[in-house]
Design a protein around this motif. Structure first.
Motif, PDB file in Angstrom:
ATOM      1  N   TRP A  14       0.577  -1.258  -0.249  1.00  0.00           N
ATOM      2  CA  TRP A  14      -0.094  -0.013   0.159  1.00  0.00           C
ATOM      3  C   TRP A  14       1.037   1.489  -0.426  1.00  0.00           C
ATOM      4  O   TRP A  14       0.493   2.407   0.392  1.00  0.00           O
ATOM      5  CB  TRP A  14      -1.171   0.126   1.068  1.00  0.00           C
ATOM      6  CG  TRP A  14      -2.335  -0.894   0.913  1.00  0.00           C
ATOM      7  CD1 TRP A  14      -2.769  -2.365   2.113  1.00  0.00           C
ATOM      8  CD2 TRP A  14      -3.399  -0.532   0.286  1.00  0.00           C
ATOM      9  NE1 TRP A  14      -3.571  -2.372   1.980  1.00  0.00           N
ATOM     10  CE2 TRP A  14      -4.292  -1.943   0.904  1.00  0.00           C
ATOM     11  CE3 TRP A  14      -3.775   0.250   0.022  1.00  0.00           C
ATOM     12  CZ2 TRP A  14      -5.472  -1.377   0.337  1.00  0.00           C
ATOM     13  CZ3 TRP A  14      -4.921   0.197  -0.589  1.00  0.00           C
ATOM     14  CH2 TRP A  14      -6.157  -0.722  -0.638  1.00  0.00           C
ATOM     15  N   LYS A  15       1.688   1.462  -0.163  1.00  0.00           N
ATOM     16  CA  LYS A  15       2.715   2.679  -0.198  1.00  0.00           C
ATOM     17  C   LYS A  15       2.024   3.724  -0.469  1.00  0.00           C
ATOM     18  O   LYS A  15       1.940   4.558  -0.057  1.00  0.00           O
ATOM     19  CB  LYS A  15       4.434   2.233  -0.167  1.00  0.00           C
ATOM     20  CG  LYS A  15       5.700   3.298   0.122  1.00  0.00           C
ATOM     21  CD  LYS A  15       6.686   2.491  -0.775  1.00  0.00           C
ATOM     22  CE  LYS A  15       7.549   3.697  -1.073  1.00  0.00           C
ATOM     23  NZ  LYS A  15       7.492   4.732   0.140  1.00  0.00           N
ATOM     24  N   PRO A  16       2.019   3.580  -1.900  1.00  0.00           N
ATOM     25  CA  PRO A  16       1.797   4.963  -2.607  1.00  0.00           C
ATOM     26  C   PRO A  16       0.370   5.761  -1.854  1.00  0.00           C
ATOM     27  O   PRO A  16       0.424   7.281  -1.783  1.00  0.00           O
ATOM     28  CB  PRO A  16       0.812   4.587  -3.672  1.00  0.00           C
ATOM     29  CG  PRO A  16       1.949   3.193  -4.295  1.00  0.00           C
ATOM     30  CD  PRO A  16       2.306   2.349  -2.468  1.00  0.00           C
ATOM     31  N   GLN A  17      -0.511   4.771  -1.486  1.00  0.00           N
ATOM     32  CA  GLN A  17      -0.829   5.431  -0.331  1.00  0.00           C
ATOM     33  C   GLN A  17      -1.035   5.620   1.053  1.00  0.00           C
ATOM     34  O   GLN A  17      -0.831   7.140   1.330  1.00  0.00           O
ATOM     35  CB  GLN A  17      -2.570   4.165  -0.428  1.00  0.00           C
ATOM     36  CG  GLN A  17      -3.244   4.073  -1.386  1.00  0.00           C
ATOM     37  CD  GLN A  17      -2.317   4.155  -2.505  1.00  0.00           C
ATOM     38  OE1 GLN A  17      -2.270   2.890  -2.767  1.00  0.00           O
ATOM     39  NE2 GLN A  17      -2.696   4.501  -3.422  1.00  0.00           N
ATOM     40  N   ILE A  18       0.020   5.227   2.025  1.00  0.00           N
ATOM     41  CA  ILE A  18       0.051   5.490   3.254  1.00  0.00           C
ATOM     42  C   ILE A  18       1.335   6.442   2.844  1.00  0.00           C
ATOM     43  O   ILE A  18       1.005   7.245   3.301  1.00  0.00           O
ATOM     44  CB  ILE A  18       1.485   4.023   3.472  1.00  0.00           C
ATOM     45  CG1 ILE A  18       0.564   2.962   3.351  1.00  0.00           C
ATOM     46  CG2 ILE A  18       2.247   4.232   4.892  1.00  0.00           C
ATOM     47  CD1 ILE A  18       1.189   1.739   3.362  1.00  0.00           C
ATOM     48  N   ASP A  19       2.210   6.615   1.522  1.00  0.00           N
ATOM     49  CA  ASP A  19       2.469   7.885   1.500  1.00  0.00           C
ATOM     50  C   ASP A  19       2.227   9.446   1.776  1.00  0.00           C
ATOM     51  O   ASP A  19       2.717  10.560   2.542  1.00  0.00           O
ATOM     52  CB  ASP A  19       4.106   7.647   1.204  1.00  0.00           C
ATOM     53  CG  ASP A  19       4.949   6.954   1.097  1.00  0.00           C
ATOM     54  OD1 ASP A  19       4.886   6.457   1.871  1.00  0.00           O
ATOM     55  OD2 ASP A  19       5.733   6.545  -0.229  1.00  0.00           O
ATOM     56  N   GLU A  20       0.852   9.301   1.826  1.00  0.00           N
ATOM     57  CA  GLU A  20       0.239  10.088   0.691  1.00  0.00           C
ATOM     58  C   GLU A  20      -0.438  10.477   1.894  1.00  0.00           C
ATOM     59  O   GLU A  20      -0.889  11.297   2.502  1.00  0.00           O
ATOM     60  CB  GLU A  20      -0.452  10.165  -0.118  1.00  0.00           C
ATOM     61  CG  GLU A  20      -1.648  11.880  -0.639  1.00  0.00           C
ATOM     62  CD  GLU A  20      -0.797  12.676  -0.670  1.00  0.00           C
ATOM     63  OE1 GLU A  20      -1.205  13.761  -0.521  1.00  0.00           O
ATOM     64  OE2 GLU A  20       0.598  13.322  -1.131  1.00  0.00           O
ATOM     65  N   LEU A  21      -1.543   8.849   3.173  1.00  0.00           N
ATOM     66  CA  LEU A  21      -2.847   9.251   3.472  1.00  0.00           C
ATOM     67  C   LEU A  21      -2.098   9.852   4.855  1.00  0.00           C
ATOM     68  O   LEU A  21      -3.399  10.426   5.006  1.00  0.00           O
ATOM     69  CB  LEU A  21      -3.883   8.089   3.502  1.00  0.00           C
ATOM     70  CG  LEU A  21      -3.768   7.642   1.866  1.00  0.00           C
ATOM     71  CD1 LEU A  21      -5.332   6.619   2.528  1.00  0.00           C
ATOM     72  CD2 LEU A  21      -5.028   9.327   1.370  1.00  0.00           C
ATOM     73  N   CYS A  22      -0.777   9.414   5.283  1.00  0.00           N
ATOM     74  CA  CYS A  22      -0.474   9.504   6.770  1.00  0.00           C
ATOM     75  C   CYS A  22      -0.354  11.178   6.616  1.00  0.00           C
ATOM     76  O   CYS A  22       0.147  11.069   7.440  1.00  0.00           O
ATOM     77  CB  CYS A  22       0.710   8.877   6.453  1.00  0.00           C
ATOM     78  SG  CYS A  22       2.330   9.323   5.773  1.00  0.00           S
ATOM     79  N   LYS A  23      -0.241  12.105   5.525  1.00  0.00           N
ATOM     80  CA  LYS A  23      -0.397  13.324   5.851  1.00  0.00           C
ATOM     81  C   LYS A  23      -1.207  14.011   6.496  1.00  0.00           C
ATOM     82  O   LYS A  23      -1.643  14.970   6.629  1.00  0.00           O
ATOM     83  CB  LYS A  23       0.351  14.111   4.868  1.00  0.00           C
ATOM     84  CG  LYS A  23       1.613  13.517   4.029  1.00  0.00           C
ATOM     85  CD  LYS A  23       2.019  14.442   2.402  1.00  0.00           C
ATOM     86  CE  LYS A  23       2.908  13.642   1.951  1.00  0.00           C
ATOM     87  NZ  LYS A  23       2.833  13.632   0.010  1.00  0.00           N
ATOM     88  N   HIS A  24      -2.225  12.945   5.815  1.00  0.00           N
ATOM     89  CA  HIS A  24      -3.606  13.729   6.475  1.00  0.00           C
ATOM     90  C   HIS A  24      -4.974  13.009   7.653  1.00  0.00           C
ATOM     91  O   HIS A  24      -5.470  13.354   7.700  1.00  0.00           O
ATOM     92  CB  HIS A  24      -4.446  13.869   5.933  1.00  0.00           C
ATOM     93  CG  HIS A  24      -3.543  14.448   4.634  1.00  0.00           C
ATOM     94  ND1 HIS A  24      -4.079  15.975   4.289  1.00  0.00           N
ATOM     95  CD2 HIS A  24      -3.418  13.846   2.952  1.00  0.00           C
ATOM     96  CE1 HIS A  24      -2.972  16.424   2.927  1.00  0.00           C
ATOM     97  NE2 HIS A  24      -3.120  14.920   2.447  1.00  0.00           N
ATOM     98  N   CYS A  25      -4.573  11.501   7.654  1.00  0.00           N
ATOM     99  CA  CYS A  25      -4.886  10.773   8.493  1.00  0.00           C
ATOM    100  C   CYS A  25      -3.495  10.179   9.651  1.00  0.00           C
ATOM    101  O   CYS A  25      -2.534   9.945   8.908  1.00  0.00           O
ATOM    102  CB  CYS A  25      -5.701   9.797   7.787  1.00  0.00           C
ATOM    103  SG  CYS A  25      -6.310  10.361   5.807  1.00  0.00           S
ATOM    104  N   GLN A  26      -4.407   9.277  10.301  1.00  0.00           N
ATOM    105  CA  GLN A  26      -3.971   8.197  10.787  1.00  0.00           C
ATOM    106  C   GLN A  26      -4.225   6.523   9.872  1.00  0.00           C
ATOM    107  O   GLN A  26      -5.456   6.789   9.918  1.00  0.00           O
ATOM    108  CB  GLN A  26      -4.542   8.082  12.387  1.00  0.00           C
ATOM    109  CG  GLN A  26      -4.434   9.135  13.288  1.00  0.00           C
ATOM    110  CD  GLN A  26      -4.733   8.504  14.353  1.00  0.00           C
ATOM    111  OE1 GLN A  26      -4.690   8.140  15.499  1.00  0.00           O
ATOM    112  NE2 GLN A  26      -6.088   9.333  14.251  1.00  0.00           N
ATOM    113  N   VAL A  27      -2.914   6.191   9.983  1.00  0.00           N
ATOM    114  CA  VAL A  27      -2.875   4.915   8.308  1.00  0.00           C
ATOM    115  C   VAL A  27      -2.700   3.239   9.386  1.00  0.00           C
ATOM    116  O   VAL A  27      -1.764   4.138  10.202  1.00  0.00           O
ATOM    117  CB  VAL A  27      -2.638   5.437   7.477  1.00  0.00           C
ATOM    118  CG1 VAL A  27      -2.725   4.094   6.620  1.00  0.00           C
ATOM    119  CG2 VAL A  27      -2.958   6.770   6.457  1.00  0.00           C
TER     120      VAL A  27
END
Length: 267
Positions: free
Chosen positions: A35-48
């Motif tokens: 999930w790295k492409p999502q983890i790297d971006e979503l963690c800027k805005h969310c708890q993942v």
């Protein structure tokens, strides 16, 4: 990274300090880190939160058999481990989307939203890919390792994308996916769970705000299955990605991440 206190132990990782709570469920034979492409971006805005399914990575092995409901209960144990009792945005891709359907049907009170990416509701013929995908999937069983990687690229991504993309980035991605192969025992048991998966008759009862993501060039999970999910799930939204294959979480990461964040906010 940690391991659940309950058994069978599952390896999980939490990143991001503030914002909506997001649980990512990965597909067939793959580690949560894919999930790295999502983890790297979503963690800027969310708890993942992401994890390795049973039999994958550092998680304990599968026993005699496993079902989608078993894997959904595993995901619930992960949520319990970090004390996320409600308002979780659940995202599943491929087999992970099948697990996510079971979780959403059995524990809707835990969720704020559901996102189903390149997946299906099951049934006897749902597991069969398009003819081109079927031929390539069968061929992979007979190829040496380097040819298997090339064939997997063709399974996951349209030819036009492969010809135009950054090859170095693409093969770094493939190393993340295939560098630590899942045990054959795990693959067989997960495949049996996929064959048995069938939520069709229950999806009319879905009460979680749902986004269905349809990669229209997918040759592994037929794109028509996304239309079917959209029809069956009351009030669901459908995102069409015209040029994407089954590997859209990498190929179309920017577009997908933006839509996921918008879906979380709307829910």
């Amino acid at each position: 990274m940690g391991l659940t206190k309950t058994s069978p132990q599952l390896s999980f990782t939490q990143v991001g300090d503030t914002g909506p709570r997001v649980l990512l469920i990965m597909g067939y034979g793959m580690r949560g880190a894919v999930w790295k492409p999502q983890i790297d971006e979503l963690c800027k805005h969310c708890q993942v939160l992401f994890f390795d399914n049973r039999g994958i990575g550092e998680s304990e092995a599968i026993g005699e058999s496993i079902s989608m409901l078993d894997m959904a209960n595993d995901a619930l144990r992960i949520l319990d481990e970090v004390a996320w009792s409600e308002d979780v945005h659940l995202v599943g891709v491929s087999m992970g989307g099948m697990v996510a359907q079971e979780l959403a049907l059995h524990a809707p009170d835990r969720l704020a939203s559901l996102s189903l990416i390149a997946t299906h509701a099951g049934g006897k013929t749902a597991i069969l890919p398009a003819p081109k995908g079927l031929m390539r999937a069968v061929a992979m069983s007979f190829f040496p390792a380097h040819k298997r990687t090339d064939t997997l690229v063709k399974l996951l991504y349209p030819k036009s994308y492969v010809e135009s993309c950054d090859k170095e980035r693409l093969y770094e991605r493939m190393e993340l996916q295939t560098g630590v192969p899942a045990p054959k025992h795990t693959m067989r048991k997960q495949l049996a769970a996929i064959r048995a998966h069938d939520t069709r008759a229950r999806l009319a009862n879905m009460r979680v705000p749902t986004l269905v993501v349809k990669p229209e060039q997918d040759i592994l999970v037929r794109p028509s299955h996304s239309d079917d999910l959209h029809r069956r799930i009351p009030g669901s939204s459908l995102m069409r990605v015209a040029d994407a294959g089954h590997g859209l979480i990498f190929q179309s990461a920017k577009e997908l991440n933006e839509r996921l964040l918008a879906h979380f906010a709307a829910a």
